[in-house]
Design a protein around this motif. Structure first.
Motif, PDB file in Angstrom:
ATOM      1  N   SER A 277      49.730  42.840  40.801  1.00  0.00           N
ATOM      2  CA  SER A 277      49.145  44.174  40.713  1.00  0.00           C
ATOM      3  C   SER A 277      48.551  44.522  42.067  1.00  0.00           C
TER       4      SER A 277
ATOM      5  N   SER B 289      52.446  49.694  38.214  1.00  0.00           N
ATOM      6  CA  SER B 289      51.174  48.981  38.039  1.00  0.00           C
ATOM      7  C   SER B 289      51.475  47.549  37.613  1.00  0.00           C
ATOM      8  N   GLY B 290      50.460  46.733  37.576  1.00  0.00           N
ATOM      9  CA  GLY B 290      50.622  45.364  37.085  1.00  0.00           C
ATOM     10  C   GLY B 290      50.976  45.344  35.605  1.00  0.00           C
ATOM     11  N   THR B 291      50.353  46.237  34.854  1.00  0.00           N
ATOM     12  CA  THR B 291      50.631  46.318  33.422  1.00  0.00           C
ATOM     13  C   THR B 291      52.092  46.701  33.182  1.00  0.00           C
TER      14      THR B 291
ATOM     15  N   VAL C  42      48.676  33.160  33.208  1.00  0.00           N
ATOM     16  CA  VAL C  42      47.828  34.026  34.028  1.00  0.00           C
ATOM     17  C   VAL C  42      47.170  33.161  35.104  1.00  0.00           C
TER      18      VAL C  42
ATOM     19  N   LYS D 143      42.238  44.274  43.670  1.00  0.00           N
ATOM     20  CA  LYS D 143      42.962  42.996  43.657  1.00  0.00           C
ATOM     21  C   LYS D 143      43.040  42.475  45.096  1.00  0.00           C
TER      22      LYS D 143
ATOM     23  N   SER E 145      45.851  43.381  29.702  1.00  0.00           N
ATOM     24  CA  SER E 145      47.266  43.633  29.988  1.00  0.00           C
ATOM     25  C   SER E 145      48.176  42.484  29.594  1.00  0.00           C
TER      26      SER E 145
ATOM     27  N   THR F  67      41.707  36.500  29.680  1.00  0.00           N
ATOM     28  CA  THR F  67      42.395  37.273  30.713  1.00  0.00           C
ATOM     29  C   THR F  67      42.087  38.741  30.502  1.00  0.00           C
ATOM     30  N   PHE F  68      42.562  39.563  31.422  1.00  0.00           N
ATOM     31  CA  PHE F  68      42.497  41.005  31.237  1.00  0.00           C
ATOM     32  C   PHE F  68      43.497  41.396  30.143  1.00  0.00           C
TER      33      PHE F  68
ATOM     34  N   PHE G 181      46.300  47.065  42.146  1.00  0.00           N
ATOM     35  CA  PHE G 181      45.067  47.780  41.812  1.00  0.00           C
ATOM     36  C   PHE G 181      44.095  47.591  42.983  1.00  0.00           C
TER      37      PHE G 181
ATOM     38  N   ALA H 288      48.715  38.969  38.747  1.00  0.00           N
ATOM     39  CA  ALA H 288      47.975  40.180  39.134  1.00  0.00           C
ATOM     40  C   ALA H 288      46.795  39.830  40.045  1.00  0.00           C
ATOM     41  N   GLN H 289      46.265  38.607  39.864  1.00  0.00           N
ATOM     42  CA  GLN H 289      45.081  38.230  40.648  1.00  0.00           C
ATOM     43  C   GLN H 289      45.402  37.223  41.745  1.00  0.00           C
TER      44      GLN H 289
ATOM     45  N   ASP I 258      51.791  36.023  35.278  1.00  0.00           N
ATOM     46  CA  ASP I 258      50.927  37.164  35.538  1.00  0.00           C
ATOM     47  C   ASP I 258      50.083  36.822  36.767  1.00  0.00           C
TER      48      ASP I 258
END
Ligand SMILES: *Cc1c(COP(=O)(O)O)cnc(C)c1O
Length: 387
Positions: A194, A59-61, A144, A199, A88, A85-86, A196, A172-173, A170
């Motif tokens: 990530s 996962s991204g986390t 991020v 995303k 994580s 941010t999220f 997810f 992730a996005q 990060d």
């Protein structure tokens, strides 16, 4: 009209044949853990972002967590990140036992404010003990790429100068975004993304990827994601189970070329449609979109904007009654979350993040929204301000 916030089923319908056959192949082959699809995906991803190594993870986390483990981060170390941010991006720091240092964001881009990093590094004080932090204890910055726009990496690197501080991006996005002709997820010393489902490039469960040009670090990351072993049952370092599933890799492979060739542009087109249709409200200052810097291409993980005049709740309810869901990214900055209470931050510490959190909304967004849907959404937003 009933609008989906992010319509993943539409995408599946269109790519169904390819995705189904890739999944079936995994089912038939039986290599459910560590299958060839993972290496194939890693190669594609590394080539796409122009990184030497790409390592699929769960996962991204976990990608963030494993990156910090690989960098040897431990109790007593400090890591800087943004509170907007999220969770994580910061929870992994605390999970490892290191200390999170928040610095505020830029009010226009919503990304970490490089100037605030400079100010902190000039006078680094531990938020809790109020004592000066030894500069050598500040090990890294987790930047991020919020809503799909890369942070200002050149500026941040300038500020770091020759200090021994790494950047963990990060992304992730931001998989698919660009910063000054470089791909997102290649902008840090280590970068992560990530997969997810919602995303920009998503699988159908959890998944993530770590990127680095550092071959030694890449070897360590590969070991950590698989119980610290190089050879089966020979455990050289402490690790965990952070592997990417073969089935998720197969799904991503089925989607990859379409993402690169089509979806990136579809996302850009939809963001442009929004910007055109909401232009009057931008010009009058009633809505303030996230500023996308020159020489930067966002991938629009979210299409986010700020609402002026404390009208956020009214607008949300107005849209909801008309079949339009909106989301709040993020309603509460991390320094005010109960989980980070022990860091002793209080309201007012990061006024920009707090202000953006109070006023921001994300509009329904995915590559597959058509012009009619975006017309409908923007029409209703315009109606709201007319009424
Ligand atoms: C989604 C997200 C993550 C976590 O990714 P998962 O795959 O859900 O673990 C980390 N950071 C940011 C900024 C995210 O948006």
């Amino acid at each position: 009209m009933k609008i989906e916030f992010c319509d993943l089923k539409k995408q599946y319908k269109i790519l169904k044949e390819k995705i189904d056959s890739k999944i079936q192949l995994v089912l038939d082959n039986g290599n459910y853990i560590g299958g060839e699809e993972i290496r194939e995906l890693e190669k594609k991803c590394a080539k796409f972002v122009n990184a030497k190594h790409a390592i699929g993870v769960s996962s991204g986390t976990d990608a963030l967590f494993i990156s910090l483990l690989a960098k040897g981060i431990k109790k007593g170390d400090y890591i800087i990140t943004t509170p907007f941010t999220f969770i994580s991006s910061a929870e992994v720091i605390e999970l490892i036992g290191a200390r999170t240092i928040f610095v505020d964001i830029d009010p226009k881009t919503f990304n970490i404010d490089a100037e605030k990093i400079r100010e902190f590094l000039e006078n680094p004080i531990d938020q809790k003990s109020k004592e000066k932090i030894e500069i050598g204890k500040i090990k890294g910055i987790i930047t991020v790429d919020v809503f799909g726009q890369p942070a200002d990496y050149d500026e941040i690197r300038k500020i770091i100068g020759n200090k021994d501080i790494f950047i963990l991006e990060d992304g992730a996005q931001s998989f698919g975004a660009k910063y000054r002709n470089r791909m997102a997820c290649s902008l840090g010393d280590i970068s992560i993304t990530s997969f997810f489902p919602s995303k920009p490039l998503g699988c159908y469960g959890d998944g993530g990827m770590i990127f680095t040009d550092d071959s030694e670090l890449a070897e360590k990351i590969k070991m950590i994601r698989n119980h610290g072993q190089k050879e089966k049952y020979q455990h050289n370092i402490i690790g965990l189970n952070g592997r990417l599933d073969t089935i998720q890799a197969a799904i991503l492979l089925a989607k990859f070329d379409f993402f690169v060739k089509k979806e990136i542009n579809m996302r850009k087109r939809n963001s442009q449609l929004y910007s055109e249709k909401l232009k009057n409200l931008f010009n009058s200052g009633k809505l303030v979109p996230q500023l996308i810097e020159k020489n930067v291409e966002s991938i629009y993980a979210q299409y986010s904007l700020k609402i002026s005049d404390n009208l956020r709740n009214d607008l949300i309810n107005y849209l909801k009654e008309r079949g339009i869901p909106v989301a709040l990214h993020y309603p509460k900055p991390l320094h005010l979350q109960e989980a980070f209470k022990h860091l002793n931050y209080t309201k007012g510490d990061f006024p920009v993040s707090e202000n953006v959190s109070r006023n921001v909304i994300s509009l329904p967004f995915d590559a597959w929204k058509d012009k009619e849907e975006i017309d409908y959404i923007c029409g209703k937003i315009n109606d709201f301000y007319r009424s």
